[in-house]
Design an enzyme around this catalytic site. Sequence first.
Site, mmCIF file in Angstrom:
data_model
loop_
_atom_site.group_PDB
_atom_site.id
_atom_site.type_symbol
_atom_site.label_atom_id
_atom_site.label_comp_id
_atom_site.label_asym_id
_atom_site.label_seq_id
_atom_site.Cartn_x
_atom_site.Cartn_y
_atom_site.Cartn_z
ATOM 1 N N GLY A 162 2.323 5.138 -2.005
ATOM 2 C CA GLY A 162 1.899 6.532 -2.101
ATOM 3 C C GLY A 162 1.089 6.847 -3.342
ATOM 4 N N GLU B 286 0.887 -1.181 0.000
ATOM 5 C CA GLU B 286 0.000 0.000 0.000
ATOM 6 C C GLU B 286 0.912 1.215 0.000
ATOM 7 O OE1 GLU B 286 -3.114 0.118 -0.288
ATOM 8 O OE2 GLU B 286 -3.848 -1.866 0.250
ATOM 9 N N CYS C 100 -2.502 9.033 2.094
ATOM 10 C CA CYS C 100 -1.961 8.452 0.853
ATOM 11 C C CYS C 100 -2.849 8.714 -0.357
ATOM 12 C CB CYS C 100 -1.808 6.956 1.038
ATOM 13 S SG CYS C 100 -3.320 6.173 1.638
HETATM 14 N N1 LIG Z 1 -1.611 3.200 0.271
HETATM 15 C C1 LIG Z 1 -1.810 3.323 1.556
HETATM 16 O O1 LIG Z 1 -2.680 2.673 2.112
HETATM 17 C C2 LIG Z 1 -0.981 4.250 2.384
HETATM 18 C C3 LIG Z 1 -1.464 4.617 3.638
HETATM 19 C C4 LIG Z 1 -0.685 5.471 4.397
HETATM 20 C C5 LIG Z 1 0.539 5.938 3.932
HETATM 21 N N2 LIG Z 1 0.987 5.569 2.722
HETATM 22 C C6 LIG Z 1 2.267 6.073 2.214
HETATM 23 O O2 LIG Z 1 3.258 6.044 3.226
HETATM 24 C C7 LIG Z 1 4.160 7.114 3.073
HETATM 25 C C8 LIG Z 1 4.331 7.853 4.374
HETATM 26 O O3 LIG Z 1 4.680 6.971 5.384
HETATM 27 P P1 LIG Z 1 6.169 6.769 5.883
HETATM 28 O O4 LIG Z 1 6.937 8.043 5.711
HETATM 29 O O5 LIG Z 1 6.096 6.125 7.220
HETATM 30 O O6 LIG Z 1 6.727 5.728 4.813
HETATM 31 P P2 LIG Z 1 8.151 5.022 4.754
HETATM 32 O O7 LIG Z 1 8.191 4.350 3.463
HETATM 33 O O8 LIG Z 1 9.229 5.964 5.110
HETATM 34 O O9 LIG Z 1 8.115 3.952 5.941
HETATM 35 C C9 LIG Z 1 7.110 2.976 6.025
HETATM 36 C C10 LIG Z 1 7.531 1.878 6.971
HETATM 37 O O10 LIG Z 1 8.564 1.106 6.367
HETATM 38 C C11 LIG Z 1 9.633 0.927 7.271
HETATM 39 N N3 LIG Z 1 10.854 0.720 6.495
HETATM 40 C C12 LIG Z 1 11.688 1.644 5.967
HETATM 41 N N4 LIG Z 1 12.674 1.055 5.267
HETATM 42 C C13 LIG Z 1 12.466 -0.275 5.333
HETATM 43 C C14 LIG Z 1 13.141 -1.412 4.807
HETATM 44 N N5 LIG Z 1 14.228 -1.296 4.043
HETATM 45 N N6 LIG Z 1 12.628 -2.635 5.061
HETATM 46 C C15 LIG Z 1 11.508 -2.772 5.803
HETATM 47 N N7 LIG Z 1 10.842 -1.746 6.332
HETATM 48 C C16 LIG Z 1 11.304 -0.499 6.110
HETATM 49 C C17 LIG Z 1 9.592 2.177 8.113
HETATM 50 O O11 LIG Z 1 10.305 1.986 9.320
HETATM 51 C C18 LIG Z 1 8.098 2.363 8.301
HETATM 52 O O12 LIG Z 1 7.629 1.516 9.323
HETATM 53 C C19 LIG Z 1 3.578 7.976 1.981
HETATM 54 O O13 LIG Z 1 4.226 7.739 0.757
HETATM 55 C C20 LIG Z 1 2.138 7.511 1.879
HETATM 56 O O14 LIG Z 1 1.541 7.728 0.655
HETATM 57 C C21 LIG Z 1 0.242 4.717 1.949
HETATM 58 C C1 LIG Z 2 -6.334 4.463 4.044
HETATM 59 N N1 LIG Z 2 -6.513 5.861 4.344
HETATM 60 C C2 LIG Z 2 -6.950 6.567 3.151
HETATM 61 C C3 LIG Z 2 -7.521 6.011 5.375
HETATM 62 C C4 LIG Z 2 -5.289 6.393 4.913
HETATM 63 C C5 LIG Z 2 -4.173 6.460 3.990
HETATM 64 O O1 LIG Z 2 -3.254 7.260 4.147
#
Ligand SMILES: NC(=O)c1ccc[n+]([C@@H]2O[C@H](COP(=O)([O-])OP(=O)(O)OC[C@H]3O[C@@H](n4cnc5c(N)ncnc54)[C@H](O)[C@@H]3O)[C@@H](O)[C@H]2O)c1
Ligand SMILES: C[N+](C)(C)CC=O
Length: 483
Positions: free
Chosen positions: A251, A249, A283
């Site tokens: 960005g 899931e 996201c």
């Molecule tokens: N599609 C969705 O459902 C959704 C929901 C919420 C957030 N997001 C996305 O998340 C991002 C923001 O969150 P963030 O800054 O915490 O993201 P991030 O990618 O920096 O980190 C996400 C998670 O991955 C872990 N991580 C980092 N490097 C890793 C590795 N090499 N191996 C395993 N785990 C690792 C981090 O510690 C954290 O727990 C945005 O891009 C957003 O769009 C997506």
């Molecule tokens: C899944 N949602 C849209 C609620 C949070 C994502 O960042």
Amino acid sequence: MRAQPAASHFVDGRPLEDETGAPIPVIYPATGEEIARLHEATPAVIEAAVASGVRAQAAWAAMRPVERARILRRASDLIRARNEELSLLETLDTGKPLQETLVADWASGADALEFFAGLAPTVTGETVPLGQDFVYTIREPLGLCVGIGAWNYPSQIACWKAAPALALGNAMVFKPSEVTPLGALKLAEILIEAGLPPGLFNVVQGRGGVGAALVTDSRVAKVSLTGSVPTGRRVYAAAAEGVRHVTMELGGKSPLIVFDDADLESAIGAAMLGNFYSAGQICSNGTRVFVQKGIKEAFLARLAERADAIRMGDPLDPEVQMGPLVSQAQLEKVLAYIEKARAEGGRLVCGGEASVSPGCYVQPTVFADVTDEMTLAREEVFGPVMAVLDFETEEEAIARANATDFGLAAGVFTADLTRAHRVVAQLQAGTCWINAYNLTPVEAPFGGVKLSGVGRENGRAAVEHYTQVKSVYVGMGPVDAPY
Ligand SMILES: NC(=O)c1ccc[n+]([C@@H]2O[C@H](COP(=O)([O-])OP(=O)(O)OC[C@H]3O[C@@H](n4cnc5c(N)ncnc54)[C@H](O)[C@@H]3O)[C@@H](O)[C@H]2O)c1
Ligand SMILES: C[N+](C)(C)CC=O
Ligand SMILES: [K+]
């Protein structure tokens, strides 16, 4: 203000501490105060978590689905009964206003537990008749799953992963984001209180390195990540080494297309929700708002008026509608995008400044006259910054909406429902909204196409991603061998 948990980790049914792990300070972003201090999981903690998950999973999988469901259902009731206390903790962890956390975070987590509790007992195989022989299929759990969370919806993400995993007979080791580590520990406690056998939902803290160690453990069957595209690429590649199942899931840079026949107040309301809720840290936000030329100035004028009226401030004040960003690092990143948007020729309609110090606040910000080439139209900001672009024809809007490597979500506002369905059919996005935006009920599958992800969370679709099919061929007659 303190929110120190009993221990950093939760393994095999109880809190577990190992102070030799690197410290993780937990910061309340509205004040910059340290509210707790945790430690990263050491190899010994990771081993304990994985081993207990593997040990517990077989007996859990052998239980009747209704028995598993009853436990998850009880957990969802406990969450609802404690919503206020849990929401307060979520606000301290993330800085999101109480007004939001009371309705959007744990409430959605409770929904997921309730939904998958109801769904699990209905999951069955099929029978394939083959003359006198036949095949039947069994949907089996995958085994030990790893969940890795982002910081924007920490408790909702933990629940959205734990609920289908557990309901369908798997165990899970969950690593929350190091930025917001507190909620997942509460979920682990609540699940135990609801009757979940120890070991089935373990929480380990840490940064990327701990996540990476989990992803490559040979005992892990599946990895579900919510995070950014760069992290998704790394985790997907690491999981491929063991041919593990994945859900990614990631960005987005989602388009919201507003046609000139749309209900303007609703379209503006949706654009604001899709850019300013959770201070824009969502996201699926509709961060590229395409507005048809004829209504552009009316749209912008009313939008600025409504955005200026947003009440920012102390997230604990029930009247406050918008709080700070999650961290100083995120604040700096967002302010840099605002500067770049100005430099590249965006017309600032409102906001544009950091505000309410101390704390990591940014005003709700709108740029108009944004073009497809500008950084603001191409990169995920993850802050309260809306880009308004204008368009003339339907074909043009669709082509430009799709001209991105992301594909998480998209929205269309129009009074012409034939057009709405025609446009949605051509949009490259995992979730589309018609005359609505950013609603993600647990009954509906959620996930991305293109770089925004693989797999789906929620809805019946999630069953595919937490089970695998075993085919059983049954021979009913003598074996006809040619030798
Ligand atoms: N599609 C969705 O459902 C959704 C929901 C919420 C957030 N997001 C996305 O998340 C991002 C923001 O969150 P963030 O800054 O915490 O993201 P991030 O990618 O920096 O980190 C996400 C998670 O991955 C872990 N991580 C980092 N490097 C890793 C590795 N090499 N191996 C395993 N785990 C690792 C981090 O510690 C954290 O727990 C945005 O891009 C957003 O769009 C997506
Ligand atoms: C899944 N949602 C849209 C609620 C949070 C994502 O960042
Ligand atoms: K925090």
